[in-house]
Design a protein around this motif. Structure first.
Motif, PDB file in Angstrom:
ATOM      1  N   ASP A   1      41.099   3.956  96.880  1.00  0.00           N
ATOM      2  CA  ASP A   1      41.476   5.107  97.722  1.00  0.00           C
ATOM      3  C   ASP A   1      42.513   4.700  98.780  1.00  0.00           C
ATOM      4  O   ASP A   1      43.466   5.419  99.047  1.00  0.00           O
ATOM      5  CB  ASP A   1      40.188   5.630  98.380  1.00  0.00           C
TER       6      ASP A   1
ATOM      7  N   HIS B   1      36.931  11.405  93.545  1.00  0.00           N
ATOM      8  CA  HIS B   1      36.320  11.025  94.826  1.00  0.00           C
ATOM      9  C   HIS B   1      36.582  12.037  95.952  1.00  0.00           C
ATOM     10  O   HIS B   1      35.774  12.198  96.849  1.00  0.00           O
ATOM     11  CB  HIS B   1      36.777   9.623  95.257  1.00  0.00           C
ATOM     12  N   ASP B   2      37.720  12.725  95.896  1.00  0.00           N
ATOM     13  CA  ASP B   2      38.046  13.702  96.955  1.00  0.00           C
ATOM     14  C   ASP B   2      37.890  15.153  96.496  1.00  0.00           C
ATOM     15  O   ASP B   2      38.496  16.057  97.074  1.00  0.00           O
ATOM     16  CB  ASP B   2      39.493  13.483  97.432  1.00  0.00           C
TER      17      ASP B   2
ATOM     18  N   ARG C   1      50.127   5.661  98.798  1.00  0.00           N
ATOM     19  CA  ARG C   1      49.923   5.221 100.189  1.00  0.00           C
ATOM     20  C   ARG C   1      51.145   4.437 100.658  1.00  0.00           C
ATOM     21  O   ARG C   1      51.679   3.602  99.916  1.00  0.00           O
ATOM     22  CB  ARG C   1      48.689   4.325 100.289  1.00  0.00           C
TER      23      ARG C   1
ATOM     24  N   HIS D   1      47.247  12.056  94.902  1.00  0.00           N
ATOM     25  CA  HIS D   1      46.435  10.981  95.501  1.00  0.00           C
ATOM     26  C   HIS D   1      45.227  10.663  94.599  1.00  0.00           C
ATOM     27  O   HIS D   1      44.866   9.492  94.416  1.00  0.00           O
ATOM     28  CB  HIS D   1      45.981  11.396  96.908  1.00  0.00           C
TER      29      HIS D   1
HETATM   30 FE   LIG Z   1      40.904   9.792  99.110  1.00  0.00          FE
END
Ligand SMILES: [Fe+2]
Ligand SMILES: [Fe+2]
Length: 184
Positions: free
Chosen positions: A127, A50-51, A133, A21
């Motif tokens: 994201d 970001h995560d 996704r 991801h």
């Molecule tokens: Fe994320």
């Protein structure tokens, strides 16, 4: 801001799914940055990390919060998972020496915030639209993100707010504020 070093670290601390991801978000952030004339390398880095704090266990979150004197609001106290945004922004600064633009993009990537600049909106949407996704509206949103950043943002907010309502989850006031701001 060494992308290869960050990849190694993420591969070490994240599950394979979350790592993929992160790579997907990196790719999409770069694509969107190109469309909107933002710094592609910076967007790629922000998307990648970001995560970074997303899989930190609860006790480590609390430890980090205390150590760095990070404030938690009432919603964050109840939904500790939201803290990965604040922690991620802090790690971006401390560990990777990222500038404020990247820190803010990571800080706002979960709840959204009306103070988001174009760079932050790109990371937020990368994201939600990265290649792994699979939700129903993702194709539509991918197209929209490249044509109308604010429209895509509003669409995503509506979608996530509706999902929170269905799942009886708390909705952060920053999310509502951003939606109202975009509508007015
Ligand atoms: Fe994320
Ligand atoms: Fe996240």
């Amino acid at each position: 801001m060494d992308i290869e070093e960050a990849k190694k670290e993420l591969q070490r601390i994240l599950t394979e799914k979350r790592y993929n991801h992160s790579l997907g978000t990196m790719k999409m952030a770069k694509e969107l940055a190109k469309v909107y004339g933002e710094d592609e390398e910076k967007a790629a880095f922000a998307g990648l990390i970001h995560d970074i704090a997303k899989e930190m266990p609860q006790d480590k979150i609390m430890e980090y919060v205390k150590l760095h004197n990070i404030k938690m609001d009432k919603i964050e106290e109840k939904q500790l998972g939201l803290m990965h945004a604040k922690l991620g922004a802090s790690i971006a600064k401390e560990k990777y020496n990222c500038d404020e633009e990247i820190q803010k993009a990571i800080l706002y990537h979960t709840t959204g915030n009306k103070k988001m600049d174009r760079f932050a909106k790109i990371i937020y949407l990368a994201d939600k639209t990265e290649e792994n996704r699979t939700y129903e509206e993702v194709e539509k949103l991918r197209k929209m993100a490249k044509e109308d950043l604010n429209g895509a943002l509003l669409f995503t907010l509506d979608f996530t707010i509706q999902k929170s309502i269905r799942n009886k989850r708390l909705i952060h006031p920053d999310t509502i504020d951003l939606r109202n701001y975009l509508l007015s």
